[in-house]
Write an enzyme that holds these catalytic residues in place. Structure first.
Site, PDB file in Angstrom:
ATOM      1  N   HIS A 192       0.819  -1.210   0.000  1.00  0.00           N
ATOM      2  CA  HIS A 192       0.000   0.000   0.000  1.00  0.00           C
ATOM      3  C   HIS A 192       0.855   1.262   0.000  1.00  0.00           C
ATOM      4  O   HIS A 192       1.910   1.335   0.620  1.00  0.00           O
ATOM      5  CB  HIS A 192      -1.016  -0.007   1.145  1.00  0.00           C
ATOM      6  CG  HIS A 192      -0.463   0.021   2.533  1.00  0.00           C
ATOM      7  ND1 HIS A 192      -0.235   1.178   3.226  1.00  0.00           N
ATOM      8  CD2 HIS A 192      -0.152  -0.986   3.386  1.00  0.00           C
ATOM      9  CE1 HIS A 192       0.191   0.902   4.441  1.00  0.00           C
ATOM     10  NE2 HIS A 192       0.266  -0.415   4.567  1.00  0.00           N
ATOM     11  N   ASP A 201      -0.451   4.335   0.886  1.00  0.00           N
ATOM     12  CA  ASP A 201      -0.901   5.326   1.852  1.00  0.00           C
ATOM     13  C   ASP A 201      -0.257   5.126   3.216  1.00  0.00           C
ATOM     14  O   ASP A 201       0.239   4.043   3.547  1.00  0.00           O
ATOM     15  CB  ASP A 201      -2.415   5.298   1.981  1.00  0.00           C
ATOM     16  CG  ASP A 201      -2.944   3.973   2.519  1.00  0.00           C
ATOM     17  OD1 ASP A 201      -2.470   2.922   2.047  1.00  0.00           O
ATOM     18  OD2 ASP A 201      -3.816   3.997   3.411  1.00  0.00           O
ATOM     19  N   ASP A 237       5.807   1.216   7.288  1.00  0.00           N
ATOM     20  CA  ASP A 237       4.398   0.905   6.997  1.00  0.00           C
ATOM     21  C   ASP A 237       3.848   1.855   5.946  1.00  0.00           C
ATOM     22  O   ASP A 237       3.311   2.898   6.263  1.00  0.00           O
ATOM     23  CB  ASP A 237       3.603   1.011   8.297  1.00  0.00           C
ATOM     24  CG  ASP A 237       2.171   0.559   8.157  1.00  0.00           C
ATOM     25  OD1 ASP A 237       1.856  -0.166   7.213  1.00  0.00           O
ATOM     26  OD2 ASP A 237       1.353   0.964   9.009  1.00  0.00           O
ATOM     27  N   GLU A 260      -5.271   1.623   2.381  1.00  0.00           N
ATOM     28  CA  GLU A 260      -5.186   0.455   3.258  1.00  0.00           C
ATOM     29  C   GLU A 260      -5.376   0.857   4.704  1.00  0.00           C
ATOM     30  O   GLU A 260      -5.950   0.098   5.498  1.00  0.00           O
ATOM     31  CB  GLU A 260      -3.837  -0.251   3.075  1.00  0.00           C
ATOM     32  CG  GLU A 260      -3.704  -1.589   3.793  1.00  0.00           C
ATOM     33  CD  GLU A 260      -3.215  -1.474   5.235  1.00  0.00           C
ATOM     34  OE1 GLU A 260      -3.264  -2.486   5.958  1.00  0.00           O
ATOM     35  OE2 GLU A 260      -2.796  -0.365   5.654  1.00  0.00           O
ATOM     36  N   GLU A 261      -4.887   2.030   5.068  1.00  0.00           N
ATOM     37  CA  GLU A 261      -4.935   2.456   6.471  1.00  0.00           C
ATOM     38  C   GLU A 261      -6.345   2.813   6.935  1.00  0.00           C
ATOM     39  O   GLU A 261      -6.567   3.010   8.125  1.00  0.00           O
ATOM     40  CB  GLU A 261      -4.009   3.665   6.679  1.00  0.00           C
ATOM     41  CG  GLU A 261      -2.532   3.379   6.464  1.00  0.00           C
ATOM     42  CD  GLU A 261      -1.923   2.515   7.559  1.00  0.00           C
ATOM     43  OE1 GLU A 261      -2.645   2.175   8.524  1.00  0.00           O
ATOM     44  OE2 GLU A 261      -0.730   2.181   7.455  1.00  0.00           O
ATOM     45  N   GLU A 290       4.008  -6.094   3.967  1.00  0.00           N
ATOM     46  CA  GLU A 290       3.881  -5.508   5.304  1.00  0.00           C
ATOM     47  C   GLU A 290       5.138  -5.847   6.083  1.00  0.00           C
ATOM     48  O   GLU A 290       5.781  -6.873   5.833  1.00  0.00           O
ATOM     49  CB  GLU A 290       2.659  -6.058   6.037  1.00  0.00           C
ATOM     50  CG  GLU A 290       1.316  -5.606   5.500  1.00  0.00           C
ATOM     51  CD  GLU A 290       0.983  -4.163   5.842  1.00  0.00           C
ATOM     52  OE1 GLU A 290       1.694  -3.558   6.683  1.00  0.00           O
ATOM     53  OE2 GLU A 290       0.005  -3.636   5.283  1.00  0.00           O
ATOM     54  N   HIS A 305       3.285   3.753  12.600  1.00  0.00           N
ATOM     55  CA  HIS A 305       2.497   4.892  13.083  1.00  0.00           C
ATOM     56  C   HIS A 305       3.174   5.682  14.203  1.00  0.00           C
ATOM     57  O   HIS A 305       2.542   6.574  14.782  1.00  0.00           O
ATOM     58  CB  HIS A 305       1.118   4.435  13.573  1.00  0.00           C
ATOM     59  CG  HIS A 305       0.326   3.655  12.568  1.00  0.00           C
ATOM     60  ND1 HIS A 305      -0.958   3.202  12.806  1.00  0.00           N
ATOM     61  CD2 HIS A 305       0.629   3.236  11.312  1.00  0.00           C
ATOM     62  CE1 HIS A 305      -1.414   2.549  11.748  1.00  0.00           C
ATOM     63  NE2 HIS A 305      -0.456   2.547  10.822  1.00  0.00           N
TER      64      HIS A 305
END
Length: 363
Positions: A69, A71, A93, A123-124, A146, A319
């Site tokens: 992903h 995003d 991530d 995805e998030e 991932e 994050h």
């Protein structure tokens, strides 16, 4: 990797990280990748929701789909390099795993097998990019990008249920014994936590439903909250929804996400190929069950092909304000994945050959 390819791989990752791409705003990164990956030997295009698709190899052979992903969560982290560490939002991530896929797919010798790298959107949030991708043709194998560490292979991710709750109560004095809206919301949250505690299916965190309070606000008259419940395989969602309805009583209730947990066959071709790649780099493969949710949860049930999750980086940094990746690990992961793709392609080509011979014989 030799010095020149390593430098090119680092430049690709750094440029991807330097382009902000919070969920819903991936267009600058997708435009960059659509242009850049033609220079890496891919045929590129964007689909109707903004996913970038880059492919190489024959159009009529078996297909390996690599999905990462584009995003990120919205909070930026200044991009900088300190020694072998690259800091920035998405380094782990999951732009690091996506860049790993690009570099490995560009250099892998896969013969008659077509490789498709998909950089997907959102995805998030709720997996909009993967959901759209799942409507397309079924590939012969799937690897989702991932962070699991260069020697780790993901084989399972928990599901997710997102619940919004809103309740109103008449205005009363604070000394009144009548239930207040804020108290009703707290009672609902406690009830959900209690339900999850009563429906644990095993000793591991992967087996335990986990409730996270994402948002709460309220007064005596009006209260709202949002919960995310991470669910294990086998979790009875209809039964849980019936419980939620009963526990909410006269409050309003919305369920925004019903993503089931997924666990792939650890003996499958994708897992075996990645483990072979890890061993080729001197590592000992570790199969991992993750407590988060990923695009694997959407794609594997839709396609039912051999699948696994791979990518460098420490998921504990996801994050966070100090998200970073070790560029040495990134380089090793590219070699692991390249080796794994070649092994997987050889297996798919060999299994496809008898089928082709049978068709010819049938004529």
């Amino acid at each position: 990797m030799s010095a020149a390819p390593a430098e090119r791989a680092e430049t690709l990752l750094r440029r991807m990280v330097e382009i902000p791409s919070p969920s819903g705003s991936e267009q600058d990164l997708s435009a960059y990748l659509e242009r850049e990956l033609t220079e890496w030997g891919f045929r590129t295009r964007r689909d109707g929701v903004g996913n970038v698709l880059a492919e190489r190899g024959p159009a009529d052979g078996p297909v390996i789909m690599l999905v990462g992903h584009m995003d990120t969560v919205p909070d930026p982290v200044p991009v900088r390099r300190e020694g072998d560490l690259l800091y920035g939002r998405g380094t782990v991530d999951a732009k690091g795993p996506l860049a790993t896929m690009v570099c490995a797919a560009a250099s892998a010798r896969t013969g008659p097998v077509r490789i498709v790298v998909a950089g997907v959107v959102e995805e998030e949030t709720f997996g909009r990019g993967a959901t759209h991708l799942a409507l397309g043709p079924r590939p012969d194998a799937l690897i989702v990008g991932e962070p699991n560490g260069w020697a780790g292979v993901g084989i399972g991710y928990k599901g997710r249920v997102v619940v919004r709750y809103e309740v109103r109560r008449p205005a009363v004095h604070t000394a009144s014994p009548e239930e207040k809206a804020s108290e009703a919301a707290v009672a609902f949250h406690r009830a959900v936590v209690g339900y999850c505690e009563e429906h644990v299916t095993g000793p591991r965190a992967f087996d335990q439903p986990l409730t996270t309070l994402l948002h709460v606000e309220g007064t005596i008259e009006h209260a709202r909250l949002t919960l995310a419940v991470r669910t294990p395989p086998g979790f009875d969602l209809p039964r849980f929804e019936a419980f939620l309805t009963e526990a909410a009583r006269d409050a309003r209730l919305w369920i925004d996400d019903r993503t089931p947990a997924v666990r792939v066959d650890h003996r499958g071709a994708a897992v075996r190929a990645l483990c072979a790649g890890i061993r080729a780099q001197g590592g000992r493969p570790t199969l991992k069950l993750k407590t988060g949710t990923a695009d694997l949860n959407i794609l594997e049930p839709a396609w039912g092909c051999p699948a696994a999750v791979y990518g460098p980086g420490d998921s504990a940094l996801d994050h966070t304000d100090h998200e970073h990746i070790d560029l040495r690990e990134y380089a090793t992961a590219i070699e692991v994945l390249r080796h794994g793709l070649e092994a997987l392609a050889a297996e798919l080509a060999a299994s496809a050959a008898p089928e082709a011979e049978a068709v010819v014989a049938g004529r």
